[in-house]
Design an enzyme around this catalytic site. Sequence first.
Site, short mmCIF file in Angstrom:
data_model
loop_
_atom_site.label_atom_id
_atom_site.label_comp_id
_atom_site.label_asym_id
_atom_site.label_seq_id
_atom_site.Cartn_x
_atom_site.Cartn_y
_atom_site.Cartn_z
N CYS A 118 0.81 -1.12 -0.09
CA CYS A 118 0.04 -0.03 -0.14
C CYS A 118 0.91 1.31 0.20
O CYS A 118 0.31 2.43 -0.30
CB CYS A 118 -0.99 -0.17 1.20
SG CYS A 118 -2.05 -1.32 1.10
N HIS A 258 -3.54 6.99 2.00
CA HIS A 258 -3.77 5.56 1.60
C HIS A 258 -5.30 5.41 1.99
O HIS A 258 -5.48 5.54 3.34
CB HIS A 258 -2.86 4.76 1.89
CG HIS A 258 -3.31 3.33 1.70
ND1 HIS A 258 -3.65 2.95 0.48
CD2 HIS A 258 -3.36 2.39 2.69
CE1 HIS A 258 -3.85 1.56 0.60
NE2 HIS A 258 -3.75 1.13 1.67
N ASN A 288 -10.07 -0.52 -1.01
CA ASN A 288 -8.61 -0.24 -0.92
C ASN A 288 -8.07 -0.77 -2.29
O ASN A 288 -8.10 -2.22 -2.44
CB ASN A 288 -8.21 -1.11 0.26
CG ASN A 288 -6.68 -1.03 0.44
OD1 ASN A 288 -6.02 -0.55 -0.36
ND2 ASN A 288 -6.24 -1.48 1.93
O1 UT7 Z 1 -3.97 -1.46 3.27
C1 UT7 Z 1 -3.26 -2.19 3.97
C2 UT7 Z 1 -3.45 -2.14 5.23
N1 UT7 Z 1 -4.59 -2.68 5.85
C3 UT7 Z 1 -5.20 -2.07 6.62
O2 UT7 Z 1 -4.99 -0.93 6.99
C4 UT7 Z 1 -6.31 -2.73 7.34
C5 UT7 Z 1 -6.57 -2.56 8.78
N2 UT7 Z 1 -7.52 -3.35 9.44
C6 UT7 Z 1 -8.67 -2.74 9.37
O3 UT7 Z 1 -9.05 -1.80 8.90
C7 UT7 Z 1 -9.75 -3.53 10.37
O4 UT7 Z 1 -9.19 -4.19 11.34
C8 UT7 Z 1 -10.84 -4.47 9.51
C9 UT7 Z 1 -11.98 -3.40 8.91
C10 UT7 Z 1 -10.27 -5.37 8.78
C11 UT7 Z 1 -11.68 -5.21 10.62
O5 UT7 Z 1 -12.27 -4.34 11.50
P1 UT7 Z 1 -12.14 -4.31 13.13
O6 UT7 Z 1 -12.98 -3.41 13.72
O7 UT7 Z 1 -10.94 -4.50 13.49
O8 UT7 Z 1 -12.92 -5.85 13.26
P2 UT7 Z 1 -12.47 -7.20 14.09
O9 UT7 Z 1 -11.70 -7.86 13.17
O10 UT7 Z 1 -12.03 -6.82 15.36
O11 UT7 Z 1 -14.01 -8.01 13.96
C12 UT7 Z 1 -14.87 -7.45 15.00
C13 UT7 Z 1 -16.01 -8.29 14.66
C14 UT7 Z 1 -15.53 -9.98 15.11
O12 UT7 Z 1 -16.69 -10.70 15.42
P3 UT7 Z 1 -16.59 -10.75 17.09
O13 UT7 Z 1 -15.39 -11.82 17.21
O14 UT7 Z 1 -16.52 -9.57 18.00
O15 UT7 Z 1 -17.94 -11.83 17.22
C15 UT7 Z 1 -15.43 -10.42 13.37
O16 UT7 Z 1 -15.73 -11.83 13.28
O17 UT7 Z 1 -16.52 -8.34 13.32
C16 UT7 Z 1 -16.59 -9.50 12.60
N3 UT7 Z 1 -16.42 -9.44 11.34
C17 UT7 Z 1 -17.49 -9.31 10.29
N4 UT7 Z 1 -18.71 -8.92 10.78
C18 UT7 Z 1 -19.60 -8.70 9.53
C19 UT7 Z 1 -15.33 -9.44 10.56
N5 UT7 Z 1 -15.60 -9.21 9.31
C20 UT7 Z 1 -16.73 -8.85 9.32
C21 UT7 Z 1 -17.75 -8.90 8.12
N6 UT7 Z 1 -18.91 -8.46 8.39
N7 UT7 Z 1 -17.15 -8.55 6.78
#
Ligand code: UT7
Length: 331
Positions: A118, A258, A288
Amino acid sequence: MSDKKITAAITAVGAYVPEYRLTNAELETMVETNDEWIRTRTGIQERRILKGENKGVSAMAIPAVEELLRKRGISAEEIDCMITCTVTPDMVFPATSNIICDKIGAKNAFGFDLSAACSGFLYGVTTGASFIESGRYKKVVVVGADKMSAIVDYTDRTTCILFGDGAGAILLEPNEEGYGVLDSLLRSDGSGAQYLKMSAGGSARPASMETVQAKEHYIYQEGQQVFKFAVKGMADISHELLVKNNLTGDDIAWLVPHQANKRIIDATANRMGLSLDKVMLNIQKYGNTTSATIPLCLYEWESRLKKGDLIVMAAFGGGFTWGATLVKWAY
Ligand code: UT7
């Protein structure tokens, strides 16, 4: 010969996004997710997907570069160097830059690909600017392009909602009035590789039945870990760039971040003391697109940029790689 300092000015921008829109509503039919979760956690509403057999990233990069040449009114033969920043090249080799140069008729250019995920575009701009500043080359094209749909697992709801396809390109030319790339801080930390990677397909784990079955040719991301590093990395380096150049948020016309997650972008703007109306944001439309996010923003905001505007481009991504680049807009 003039003894004035040569800087590398951005003199034109081109871009291309494929027509197909993959909406949150369509993703709801593919994996267990919902529009509200995606919008509130990431800011994304839809992304563009390149459809068609055997179409690689060059299929988007070529029209982006051709538009750039048209806008600047120059021929492809005038290009000295083509740097394509991508993690989804058409093939492992030859470089996608070579394919682009061949297809557009850039007969006098040398080209290579640059892999910094990225942050690729910032690495490419900094490299290209150094070629210009040295006086060795006069016209360097930097492409940021990725076909992320080629490496996304559309059964993995944690990654498939994030990424999209697109391409952007800029032209760098010498300037003696102080416009262009003024400073750039780039960093990398290979210990972050474990959190965001594509494990197979390289020389360590060549493609095999086993790697395919284990889905190792797709993006692997530990989102929360990457998020933590990204918020700190992108915000800190952008702030450091301001301090190093004796600037405050008030001096900056635009932050060009980004587009990985709106929450990371908000944190960066906040750390720089910038209000959100000075932040380029199109994540809702494209998601992204890895190396393409920053040039796609420049393209979209081009008509609103004014000569002399100071802009900060900032990124964080796989590797880990991150950085911030200060540019004085030249037109
Ligand atoms: O560009 C390259 C660099 N990449 C980035 O900068 C990405 C950085 N990371 C992020 O942007 C975020 O971590 C994500 C958008 C990928 C995820 O968001 P988050 O707030 O960190 O969510 P999480 O992984 O902590 O998941 C929270 C909950 C989980 O459920 P439980 O365990 O709380 O019951 C996940 O299973 O959300 C669930 N979850 C979803 N729910 C609905 C994960 N993906 C999804 C989904 N839809 N697509």
